[in-house]
Design a protein around this motif. Structure first.
Motif, PDB file in Angstrom:
ATOM      1  N   ASN A  87      15.538 -14.350  -9.639  1.00 22.78           N
ATOM      2  CA  ASN A  87      16.835 -13.710  -9.415  1.00 22.78           C
ATOM      3  C   ASN A  87      17.142 -13.592  -7.918  1.00 22.78           C
ATOM      4  O   ASN A  87      18.256 -13.891  -7.473  1.00 22.78           O
ATOM      5  N   VAL A 133      16.779  -8.810 -15.562  1.00 23.28           N
ATOM      6  CA  VAL A 133      16.072 -10.090 -15.555  1.00 23.28           C
ATOM      7  C   VAL A 133      14.573  -9.919 -15.772  1.00 23.28           C
ATOM      8  O   VAL A 133      13.986  -8.880 -15.461  1.00 23.28           O
ATOM      9  N   LYS A 139      22.223  -7.640 -11.996  1.00 19.71           N
ATOM     10  CA  LYS A 139      21.331  -8.495 -12.785  1.00 19.71           C
ATOM     11  C   LYS A 139      19.874  -8.085 -12.640  1.00 19.71           C
ATOM     12  O   LYS A 139      19.074  -8.278 -13.563  1.00 19.71           O
ATOM     13  N   TYR A 149      24.252  -9.611  -8.253  1.00 22.53           N
ATOM     14  CA  TYR A 149      22.808  -9.824  -8.389  1.00 22.53           C
ATOM     15  C   TYR A 149      22.026  -8.513  -8.424  1.00 22.53           C
ATOM     16  O   TYR A 149      20.959  -8.440  -9.036  1.00 22.53           O
TER      17      TYR A 149
END
Length: 312
Positions: free
Chosen positions: A297, A291, A287, A284
């Motif tokens: 997220n 994003v 990411k 994450y």
């Protein structure tokens, strides 16, 4: 307090000598400017550390005509075909080199504009130079790397105290100019919290200074990320409280949030769950660089940790 717009723009360094940089980077770039030449440069490093300001300052010092394109908003092939080509193909009126600054180039399309830029660099090499800034150099294709001089804005550990002192001095000068009273201890805490993101520091100072002073009263607003309530809510599978925690912490830097959760795992999560939790955090965090909505997220991260971890 004087009101002349955003501090980050009003007090942006105009020359290389005004920029706060590690000595090795500053010496290298200063020698380049003194030679009267600008190389194709790729600046990479964390957000707010001065990459774009340095690029502009180099152009100012060289007296070069330049355009700045924000690739997170305008990083498509049409930009290359129109804006960049139109600018780079004409001769500067003052006879100096022209410079295209591609800001946040790691957000440009790696399948179209990045490969096409290779040809433009060679085609306009006699007339134009390119300066690229990015946070994540791994998102830029290797043929671009090989055509640029790479400059890493990461600050080495032994230089961090010197840089922090220079930032403190710059912030004090700004506050004095604006007529804002301040507590030096609070400034030091702000610098420690957001180092080396100078942009974030200035934005936070401006936000806190509307009453005409920077004092200990703002320390509660600058509080660190606390994960105790988050871990309690996750252990109880209380999604409403988890989402509330995410919303209340969106003002904190995402790197601080990920780091705080990582450091809190051993206290709140059973040892058997920690390895998978670390893998999930890493996914994450990666990411987060791509994003469009950070709240979604972060919430997705918390839901996954809540479902997969055994809590103490």
């Amino acid at each position: 307090m004087l009101d002349h717009g955003l501090f980050v723009e009003k007090y942006r360094p105009q020359t290389l000598s005004d920029c706060i940089l590690p000595s090795e980077i500053k010496d290298t770039l200063t020698k380049m400017v003194e030679s009267g030449e600008c190389h194709n440069l790729l600046f990479h490093g964390g957000a707010g550390c001065g990459k774009t300001s340095v690029a502009r300052a180099i152009c100012n010092d060289l007296g070069a005509d330049y355009i700045l394109i924000n690739c997170s908003e305008d990083g498509n092939i049409d930009t290359l075909r129109t804006k960049i080509r139109s600018f780079a193909s004409t001769v500067s009126l003052n006879g100096n080199a022209k410079v295209v600054i591609l800001d946040e180039f790691d957000y440009s399309n790696a399948q179209s504009i990045q490969p096409a830029l290779r040809g433009a660099i060679e085609e306009f090499s006699k007339n134009c130079r390119f300066i690229i800034t990015c946070n994540y150099k791994n998102r830029i294709i290797s043929p671009i790397h090989s055509r640029f001089t790479n400059v890493d804005f990461t600050i080495k550990s032994d230089e961090k105290p010197k840089i922090a002192l220079k930032i403190l001095g710059r912030i004090q000068d700004i506050l004095k100019t604006e007529g804002i009273q301040y507590d030096q201890e609070v400034l030091a805490k702000l610098i420690t919290k957001h180092f080396p993101d100078i942009r974030r520091m200035l934005n936070e100072l401006q936000r806190y200074s509307y009453n005409g002073s920077i004092d200990v009263g703002i320390l509660s607003s600058m509080g660190d990320v606390h994960v105790k309530d988050l871990m309690k809510a996750m252990s109880q599978k209380n999604f409403a409280e988890v989402r509330k925690w995410v919303v209340n912490n969106l003002d904190n830097s995402y790197s601080d949030i990920f780091r705080s959760i990582y450091e809190g795992l051993s206290e709140y999560v059973k040892p058997s769950s920690i390895p998978q939790a670390i893998v999930t955090l890493g996914e994450y965090q990666y990411k987060a660089a791509f994003v469009a909505d950070q709240e979604i997220n972060l919430t997705a991260l918390m839901v996954e940790l809540m479902m997969e971890c055994d809590f103490k």
